[in-house]
Write a protein that holds these residues in place. Structure first.
Motif, PDB file in Angstrom:
ATOM      1  N   ILE A 310       0.624  -1.171  -0.187  1.00 18.07           N
ATOM      2  CA  ILE A 310       0.213   0.486  -0.183  1.00 18.07           C
ATOM      3  C   ILE A 310       0.701   1.303  -0.087  1.00 18.07           C
ATOM      4  O   ILE A 310       0.660   2.332  -0.438  1.00 18.07           O
ATOM      5  N   SER A 311       1.923   1.135   0.676  1.00 18.51           N
ATOM      6  CA  SER A 311       2.873   2.055   0.519  1.00 18.51           C
ATOM      7  C   SER A 311       3.700   2.905  -0.833  1.00 18.51           C
ATOM      8  O   SER A 311       4.086   3.357  -0.966  1.00 18.51           O
ATOM      9  N   ARG A 312       4.033   1.260  -1.454  1.00 14.31           N
ATOM     10  CA  ARG A 312       3.854   1.956  -2.848  1.00 14.31           C
ATOM     11  C   ARG A 312       3.065   2.332  -3.708  1.00 14.31           C
ATOM     12  O   ARG A 312       3.412   2.904  -4.524  1.00 14.31           O
ATOM     13  N   GLY A 313       2.322   3.132  -3.256  1.00 16.39           N
ATOM     14  CA  GLY A 313       0.354   3.771  -3.876  1.00 16.39           C
ATOM     15  C   GLY A 313       1.513   5.292  -3.980  1.00 16.39           C
ATOM     16  O   GLY A 313       0.747   6.262  -4.517  1.00 16.39           O
ATOM     17  N   GLU A 320       8.728  12.716  -8.485  1.00 14.94           N
ATOM     18  CA  GLU A 320       8.408  13.209  -9.408  1.00 14.94           C
ATOM     19  C   GLU A 320       8.708  14.592  -8.651  1.00 14.94           C
ATOM     20  O   GLU A 320       9.065  15.392  -9.632  1.00 14.94           O
ATOM     21  N   ALA A 321       7.913  14.543  -7.211  1.00 19.04           N
ATOM     22  CA  ALA A 321       8.275  16.140  -6.840  1.00 19.04           C
ATOM     23  C   ALA A 321      10.052  16.318  -5.957  1.00 19.04           C
ATOM     24  O   ALA A 321      10.209  17.049  -5.921  1.00 19.04           O
ATOM     25  N   GLU A 396       9.192   3.474 -11.898  1.00 17.71           N
ATOM     26  CA  GLU A 396       8.103   3.624 -14.128  1.00 17.71           C
ATOM     27  C   GLU A 396       8.741   2.385 -14.643  1.00 17.71           C
ATOM     28  O   GLU A 396       7.979   2.622 -15.526  1.00 17.71           O
ATOM     29  N   ALA A 397       9.458   1.861 -14.402  1.00 14.12           N
ATOM     30  CA  ALA A 397       9.520   0.107 -14.952  1.00 14.12           C
ATOM     31  C   ALA A 397       9.452  -0.962 -14.008  1.00 14.12           C
ATOM     32  O   ALA A 397       9.812  -1.708 -15.136  1.00 14.12           O
ATOM     33  N   ARG A 398       8.703  -0.741 -13.184  1.00 19.67           N
ATOM     34  CA  ARG A 398       8.755  -1.975 -12.544  1.00 19.67           C
ATOM     35  C   ARG A 398       7.421  -2.837 -13.236  1.00 19.67           C
ATOM     36  O   ARG A 398       6.577  -2.064 -13.853  1.00 19.67           O
ATOM     37  N   ASP A 399       7.090  -3.633 -13.388  1.00 17.07           N
ATOM     38  CA  ASP A 399       5.625  -4.699 -13.982  1.00 17.07           C
ATOM     39  C   ASP A 399       4.464  -4.228 -13.893  1.00 17.07           C
ATOM     40  O   ASP A 399       4.099  -4.326 -12.692  1.00 17.07           O
ATOM     41  N   LEU A 400       3.823  -4.931 -14.620  1.00 19.69           N
ATOM     42  CA  LEU A 400       2.660  -4.334 -14.582  1.00 19.69           C
ATOM     43  C   LEU A 400       1.616  -5.060 -13.573  1.00 19.69           C
ATOM     44  O   LEU A 400       0.395  -4.161 -12.772  1.00 19.69           O
ATOM     45  N   HIS A 401       2.256  -6.517 -13.354  1.00 21.87           N
ATOM     46  CA  HIS A 401       1.309  -6.740 -12.279  1.00 21.87           C
ATOM     47  C   HIS A 401       1.130  -6.116 -10.705  1.00 21.87           C
ATOM     48  O   HIS A 401       0.119  -6.867 -10.010  1.00 21.87           O
ATOM     49  N   ARG A 402       2.731  -5.544 -10.992  1.00 24.40           N
ATOM     50  CA  ARG A 402       3.790  -4.903  -9.271  1.00 24.40           C
ATOM     51  C   ARG A 402       2.158  -3.773  -9.453  1.00 24.40           C
ATOM     52  O   ARG A 402       1.528  -2.562  -8.173  1.00 24.40           O
ATOM     53  N   LYS A 403       1.928  -3.336 -10.517  1.00 21.36           N
ATOM     54  CA  LYS A 403       0.788  -1.983 -10.523  1.00 21.36           C
ATOM     55  C   LYS A 403      -0.701  -2.123 -10.462  1.00 21.36           C
ATOM     56  O   LYS A 403      -0.816  -1.383  -9.366  1.00 21.36           O
ATOM     57  N   PHE A 404      -0.380  -2.808 -11.005  1.00 18.09           N
ATOM     58  CA  PHE A 404      -2.085  -3.830 -10.546  1.00 18.09           C
ATOM     59  C   PHE A 404      -2.038  -3.681  -9.036  1.00 18.09           C
ATOM     60  O   PHE A 404      -3.392  -3.698  -8.095  1.00 18.09           O
ATOM     61  N   THR A 405      -1.651  -4.532  -8.608  1.00 19.91           N
ATOM     62  CA  THR A 405      -1.365  -5.202  -6.797  1.00 19.91           C
ATOM     63  C   THR A 405      -1.691  -3.414  -6.649  1.00 19.91           C
ATOM     64  O   THR A 405      -2.436  -3.901  -5.496  1.00 19.91           O
ATOM     65  N   GLU A 406      -0.455  -2.745  -6.870  1.00 18.89           N
ATOM     66  CA  GLU A 406      -0.815  -1.883  -5.908  1.00 18.89           C
ATOM     67  C   GLU A 406      -1.891  -0.596  -5.249  1.00 18.89           C
ATOM     68  O   GLU A 406      -2.597  -0.043  -4.902  1.00 18.89           O
ATOM     69  N   ALA A 407      -2.556  -0.694  -6.807  1.00 24.58           N
ATOM     70  CA  ALA A 407      -3.655  -0.008  -7.299  1.00 24.58           C
ATOM     71  C   ALA A 407      -5.216  -0.917  -6.883  1.00 24.58           C
ATOM     72  O   ALA A 407      -5.886  -0.145  -5.756  1.00 24.58           O
ATOM     73  N   PHE A 408      -5.270  -1.967  -6.572  1.00 26.17           N
ATOM     74  CA  PHE A 408      -6.130  -3.280  -6.389  1.00 26.17           C
ATOM     75  C   PHE A 408      -6.135  -2.526  -4.754  1.00 26.17           C
ATOM     76  O   PHE A 408      -7.461  -2.764  -4.083  1.00 26.17           O
ATOM     77  N   LEU A 409      -4.906  -2.723  -3.847  1.00 22.21           N
ATOM     78  CA  LEU A 409      -4.781  -2.705  -2.831  1.00 22.21           C
ATOM     79  C   LEU A 409      -5.153  -0.957  -2.078  1.00 22.21           C
ATOM     80  O   LEU A 409      -5.078  -0.878  -0.633  1.00 22.21           O
ATOM     81  N   ALA A 410      -4.418   0.485  -2.799  1.00 17.16           N
ATOM     82  CA  ALA A 410      -5.198   1.359  -1.902  1.00 17.16           C
ATOM     83  C   ALA A 410      -6.324   1.127  -1.411  1.00 17.16           C
ATOM     84  O   ALA A 410      -6.254   2.635  -0.535  1.00 17.16           O
ATOM     85  N   PRO A 411      -7.950   0.860  -2.304  1.00 16.47           N
ATOM     86  CA  PRO A 411      -9.083   1.409  -0.848  1.00 16.47           C
ATOM     87  C   PRO A 411      -8.544   0.657   0.221  1.00 16.47           C
ATOM     88  O   PRO A 411      -9.339   1.364   1.151  1.00 16.47           O
TER      89      PRO A 411
END
Length: 416
Positions: A310-313, A320-321, A396-411
């Motif tokens: 969740i922190s990775r989100g 970027e900042a 930015e180069a991390r795998d797509l499944h990692r991005k999906f897991t981060e977004a899915f757990l964000a709630p």
């Protein structure tokens, strides 16, 4: 038409509940798999900074970054107690280290010292019930697993007691991130401080206020209030900030935000879990964009894998900042510290997450002193030597499944 709306509402509710169920199921599965993988694995050695003391007016502050050094001094203080010991902890393991503290406290009570102890019932569910039997001459308050009672909808009653405090004879106090247990003594990288002099009084007041607020929960009987016998001396450069959910008081978050918003040179933060609200993230981003050196030091892998995901989100917007994200290798970093502009510092029990900043009973010491800030900056640089910096390109180069897991757990962020 009305029937169609009701049908759509039912479907929407079922869909939301299904998604939430999947999120929770994935979180539980990840935790179980991670726990299995960790079995039998020992953390690697990590660099530490020896205890050092800084004088601040009539008080003195000593920093600890290795559990054995801290425990030796805490036990020595208990063994030397002549009148009173106030001991509060979140986790109190029933292992060899836990037994050492239990015996030292019991021995103090046997020689006539007033001994008050508080521990969190939920945090110690897995500790043997046998360990939780204390001598009758020790006054022990177990903060209950279910603290709301029949007041199910009173959110003020759901906070855990996450504090770690020791005060001995009004002369010395300890506060910081260390729980009590074998693993914390040598395997976790944490930070604690010892305060002597007038700065101790606010720690005693924090303990007494918590005891008096919850003393009727003792199983044996209700204790009389713990009264402060004399007025404390005001120490303006050492301030104790306390989160008190029952009173809806959460000053630690405000303390952090004010310090970050006023920063002009550097903001160096170490935290075990980083799941802040967006306002906190924005404060860090704005500081970095106006040229402040903002660094965030967190575990590469903490003891809570879901919190890590969740922190990775938050990493994309921080990187970027211009915020530096540093990940501690080989061991769990559990410290909760920050320094700003070489003048302002804090050490305490509050992580930068919802539970700590707007949920639990927490306590942080806020200190305005260049000497202590320099010492904590040295500790930060020592820790930084054992980190891996996360770059924006790598992220930015991390795998797509990692991005999906981060977004899915964000709630799940509001739950942590």
């Amino acid at each position: 038409m009305r029937i169609d709306v009701e049908r759509l509402m039912r479907r929407a509710r079922r869909t939301l509940l299904t998604i939430l169920g999947l999120q929770v199921a994935i979180a539980v599965t990840m935790s179980l798999v991670d726990s299995y993988r960790r079995r039998g694995k020992k953390p690697k050695a990590f660099p530490t900074t020896p205890p050092r003391t800084v004088d601040i007016e009539e008080s003195a502050v000593t920093t600890y970054t290795f559990g054995r050094d801290l425990y030796d001094d805490m036990l020595a203080a208990i063994e030397g107690a002549q009148r009173q010991v106030l001991f509060e902890t979140y986790i109190w393991k029933g292992d060899a280290t836990g037994e050492r503290f239990k015996k030292a406290l019991a021995d103090a009570a046997d020689r006539g010292v007033e001994v008050y102890c508080i521990y969190d019932g939920f945090a110690n569910l897995v500790v043997s019930p046998v360990f939780k039997h204390f001598p009758a001459n020790m006054k022990v308050l177990k903060y209950p697993v279910w603290s709301a009672g029949w007041r199910f909808f009173d959110l003020r009653r759901y906070g855990r007691d996450h504090r770690k405090i020791l005060v001995v004879d009004d002369t010395v106090g300890f506060v910081g991130g260390y729980n009590i247990g074998d693993a914390y003594e040598t395997e976790w990288r944490d930070t604690h401080v010892r305060i002597s002099g007038p700065g101790v009084w606010d720690l005693k007041r924090a303990f007494a206020d918590f005891w008096n607020l919850h003393r009727r929960r003792r199983v044996r009987h209700s204790e009389r209030p713990l009264l402060l016998e004399t007025a404390s001396t005001w120490e303006p450069r050492i301030r104790v900030q306390r989160n008190v959910p029952r009173l809806w008081m959460f000053p630690i978050r405000s303390m952090y935000l004010e310090a970050i918003n006023r920063a002009s040179t550097n903001v160096w933060i170490t935290t075990a879990y980083f799941i802040p609200d967006q306002d906190f993230v924005d404060a860090m981003k704005h500081a970095a964009r106006r040229g402040v050196d903002v660094r965030l030091l967190i575990p590469l892998k903490s003891n809570h894998i879901v919190a890590d995901w969740i922190s990775r989100g938050y990493f994309s917007q921080l990187l970027e900042a211009g915020v530096k994200v540093l990940r501690f290798r080989g061991a769990m970093v559990h410290a909760k510290t920050a320094t700003v502009d070489g003048t302002w510092s804090t050490v305490g029990t509050a992580n930068i997450d919802r539970l700590s900043l707007t949920g639990n009973y927490e306590i942080n010491v806020e200190i305005i002193d260049a000497g202590l800030a320099a010492q904590l900056e040295e500790i930060f640089r020592t820790d930084e030597s054992n980190t891996v910096e996360l770059t924006q390109g790598e992220w930015e180069a991390r795998d797509l499944h990692r991005k999906f897991t981060e977004a899915f757990l964000a709630p799940l962020r509001p739950l942590l």
